[in-house]
Design an enzyme around this catalytic site. Structure first.
Site, PDB file in Angstrom:
ATOM      1  N   ARG B   8       8.228 -96.249 -53.397  1.00 55.25           N
ATOM      2  CA  ARG B   8       7.286 -95.762 -54.424  1.00 55.25           C
ATOM      3  C   ARG B   8       7.820 -95.958 -55.835  1.00 55.25           C
ATOM      4  O   ARG B   8       7.047 -96.166 -56.761  1.00 55.25           O
ATOM      5  CB  ARG B   8       6.858 -94.320 -54.152  1.00 55.25           C
ATOM      6  N   SER B  35       4.671 -87.897 -57.557  1.00 52.51           N
ATOM      7  CA  SER B  35       5.137 -88.297 -56.226  1.00 52.51           C
ATOM      8  C   SER B  35       4.849 -89.763 -55.932  1.00 52.51           C
ATOM      9  O   SER B  35       5.651 -90.449 -55.313  1.00 52.51           O
ATOM     10  CB  SER B  35       4.449 -87.443 -55.152  1.00 52.51           C
ATOM     11  N   GLU B  56     -10.272 -86.617 -53.624  1.00 56.48           N
ATOM     12  CA  GLU B  56     -10.059 -87.989 -53.158  1.00 56.48           C
ATOM     13  C   GLU B  56     -11.355 -88.788 -53.062  1.00 56.48           C
ATOM     14  O   GLU B  56     -11.389 -89.983 -53.341  1.00 56.48           O
ATOM     15  CB  GLU B  56      -9.358 -87.976 -51.792  1.00 56.48           C
ATOM     16  N   HIS B 107       3.830 -91.610 -48.794  1.00 59.82           N
ATOM     17  CA  HIS B 107       3.978 -90.560 -47.783  1.00 59.82           C
ATOM     18  C   HIS B 107       3.279 -90.880 -46.456  1.00 59.82           C
ATOM     19  O   HIS B 107       2.660 -90.020 -45.839  1.00 59.82           O
ATOM     20  CB  HIS B 107       3.510 -89.214 -48.345  1.00 59.82           C
ATOM     21  N   ASP B 115       7.433 -81.308 -45.037  1.00 61.90           N
ATOM     22  CA  ASP B 115       6.084 -80.801 -45.327  1.00 61.90           C
ATOM     23  C   ASP B 115       5.284 -80.553 -44.047  1.00 61.90           C
ATOM     24  O   ASP B 115       4.294 -79.822 -44.050  1.00 61.90           O
ATOM     25  CB  ASP B 115       5.321 -81.780 -46.230  1.00 61.90           C
TER      26      ASP B 115
END
Lengths: 275, 317
Positions: B8, B35, B56, B107, B115
């Site tokens: 990332r 992130s 989203e 992710h 998580d």
């Protein structure tokens, strides 16, 4: 495109567009007459009186754009686009047929004049926002118009898009709500109440007007008002009649998604004064 | 120990590079820009960055609208939310009309770690692959990521790129060029071929070394593009080595293993042993613990290869 503010002319165009819509849906054997007829006067106003558009324009030219978020009203959009010269009127009789460029719901890649692809409710406003953001980046002094349905207000994405349009201060965005009060299963208030719509949109940060969606003077006036508001998106809630113009279709949920048979078409065309 | 770099980080850096080169590149995010590293682009080009909040569906639709205006939107959030929350928007507003939208999700997989399953995407590749007109890319390291993002910007049409939270061992050169739809031969071999993507390409290279010690010769084919699948490369591997092991950090159903099995079964039916996440939810844990629990280790790949080799000789699984 030559524009007109002449009410009698607009009424005459709308009458002919309603006739085309009914013929198209009859020939297709399926489709949604009710919501095309309720939205007819709004869409006719936009394309013949309000928007700066032309079949001659290129995709990326600075021009006004229209998004039909309630995609099931495709027949009225197609009738209007053909009348404006985006494609031949004969194409209208191929609606919903295999290999026709006129799909059951608007499909941008195949139909000239269709900006984005819709048909699954709730997705048009986000796309209209994206177009408005793109126009802003390109410094185009243009407007984006988006037509939604009242049943469509039940989709969560509509309210995500309502938030983002206000957050990004999309003053160039002018949305219409075709408030015909009916959805497939019945009255909107009985299925899942969406009112009070004016308060909802206001509380989301929009400039809101409520008008009669079959009054051309009111439609043109509301757009003029909306254009004055530069720091907020505008919502024009239109009180409309589902099936408007055909007495036996008016205010009946049945005509949301039923094609008229030959006898019904004959009666409907007679009411609309078709030759 | 191989050098590890963050996919990332390289995504964010490459976005800035593309933003400088092409004014039409715009970026959207759903409140995860720190992130996903789209924050790097946001800092450099604030007018071309749109934070859509935790929404989203609206992000995907807005991206489609920007694409209709001639922009090249990169839309980012976590893999599970990008593909899950926005699936039908991706199908209807992006892929069906072939809007030029790039969805780059971080992710992916279980290496998300602590998580827990709510944030671990094991289904994203399968559900993106099921949409006609979608290109699906799973880069194998940071340099591969940068190259894939550049390739996506040059390509016209919808692309999904799946990245991860964790750093990956570097297996490519910095000069890596990514060709959409073309597999990369990492190692030649004659007894079995590993067809892999993401983190598992590195694991397969280790497994291939271990197999050498066992007297077996394993090829490694990095399948960075899951769709369109490089079918000629898959069938060539099937013909030349007669046995295939697929490996991916994704549910065993519907991902790379599924794609390879579909290609092989109707053309060159050789044994295909699929290694992936078992069809279940995992738990919180460290990436290493979760990979171990899922069987995504070089040791397990060696076992899978031996099984595939045995199967091609008519042996039992």
């Amino acid at each position: 495109m030559k524009k007109t503010k002449n009410i009698a002319e607009l009424q005459e165009i709308a009458r002919r567009m309603r006739i085309d819509v009914l013929k198209m849906i009859h020939l297709a054997g399926s489709g949604h007459p009710g919501g095309s007829l309720s939205a007819a006067d709004i869409i006719v106003s936009l394309f013949f009186s309000i928007m700066n558009h032309s079949p001659e324009y290129k995709k990326l030219d600075a021009r006004d754009k229209f998004v039909l978020s309630k995609g099931h009203a495709a027949p009225i959009l197609y009738a209007v686009l053909a009348e404006c010269g985006y494609f031949p009127r004969e194409d209208l009789w191929t609606l919903r047929k295999l290999d026709s460029h006129l799909s059951g719901h608007p499909y941008a890649p195949s139909t000239p004049g269709v900006e984005v692809t819709t048909g699954s409710l709730g997705q048009g406003l986000s796309q209209a926002n994206g177009i408005a953001l793109s126009d802003r980046l390109d410094k185009h002094d243009t407007n984006v118009y988006c037509l939604m349905g009242d049943g469509e207000m039940q989709e969560g994405q509509v309210w995500e898009a309502a938030m983002s349009a206000a957050h990004y201060k999309l003053g160039s965005l002018i949305a219409f709500l075709d408030g015909n009060e009916l959805q497939i299963d019945g009255w909107v208030k009985d299925i899942m109440n969406v009112e009070p719509l004016d308060k909802k949109w206001e509380s989301f940060g929009w400039h809101v007007q409520r008008i009669n969606g079959h009054d051309f003077t009111a439609i043109m006036g509301a757009v003029e008002e909306a254009k004055k508001v530069k720091d907020k998106p505008s919502m024009i809630i239109c009180n409309t009649v589902k099936g408007k113009g055909v007495s036996f279709m008016e205010r009946l949920a049945k005509w949301h998604g039923t094609a008229p048979n030959s006898d019904e078409l004959r009666r409907a065309l007679a009411e609309l004064g078709a030759e | 120990m191989a050098v590890e770099l963050s996919l990332r980080d390289f995504y964010g850096k490459t976005l800035v590079e593309l933003g400088k080169k092409n004014p039409n590149v715009v970026v959207l995010d759903c409140d995860l820009s720190g992130s996903t590293r789209t924050s790097l682009f946001a800092k450099e080009f604030p007018a071309r960055f749109f934070n859509m909040g935790v929404a989203e569906q609206d992000m995907i639709g807005t991206a489609a609208g920007l694409a209709a205006g001639g922009k090249i939107p990169f839309a980012s959030t976590f893999a599970i939310f990008a593909t899950g929350r926005g699936w039908e928007q991706i199908r209807q507003s992006v892929c069906y009309p072939q809007a030029n939208v790039k969805i780059v999700a971080s992710h992916g997989g279980v290496t998300v770690g602590p998580d827990g399953p709510s944030h671990q995407a094991g289904e994203d590749v399968a559900i993106m692959r099921a949409i006609p007109g979608m290109t699906v890319i799973v880069p194998a390291d940071a340099y591969d990521t940068a190259a894939a993002v550049r390739a996506a910007e040059e390509f016209t049409g919808p692309v999904y790129i799946r990245l991860t939270r964790d750093k990956f061992p570097v297996i490519y050169e910095e000069s890596r060029k990514f060709e959409i739809g073309r597999a990369t031969t990492m190692k030649n071999g004659s007894d079995v071929t590993f067809i892999t993507c993401g983190l598992m390409t590195h694991a397969a290279l280790i497994a291939a070394e271990k197999l050498t010690q066992l007297g077996k010769s394993a090829a490694v084919l990095d399948m960075g593009t899951i769709k369109p699948l490089d079918e000629p490369a898959v069938l060539k591997a099937a013909l030349e080595t007669g046995a295939i092991v697929t490996a991916e950090e994704h549910n065993i159903i519907g991902g790379l293993g599924g794609a390879v099995a579909e290609a092989v079964s109707g053309n060159v039916p050789v044994p295909v042993v699929r290694v992936g996440l078992p069809d279940q939810y995992f738990s919180s844990g460290t990436p290493e613990e979760l990979l171990e629990a899922a069987g995504l280790t070089p040791e397990h790949l060696v076992e899978a290869a031996m099984r595939a080799i045995n199967l091609k000789r008519g042996g039992k699984a």
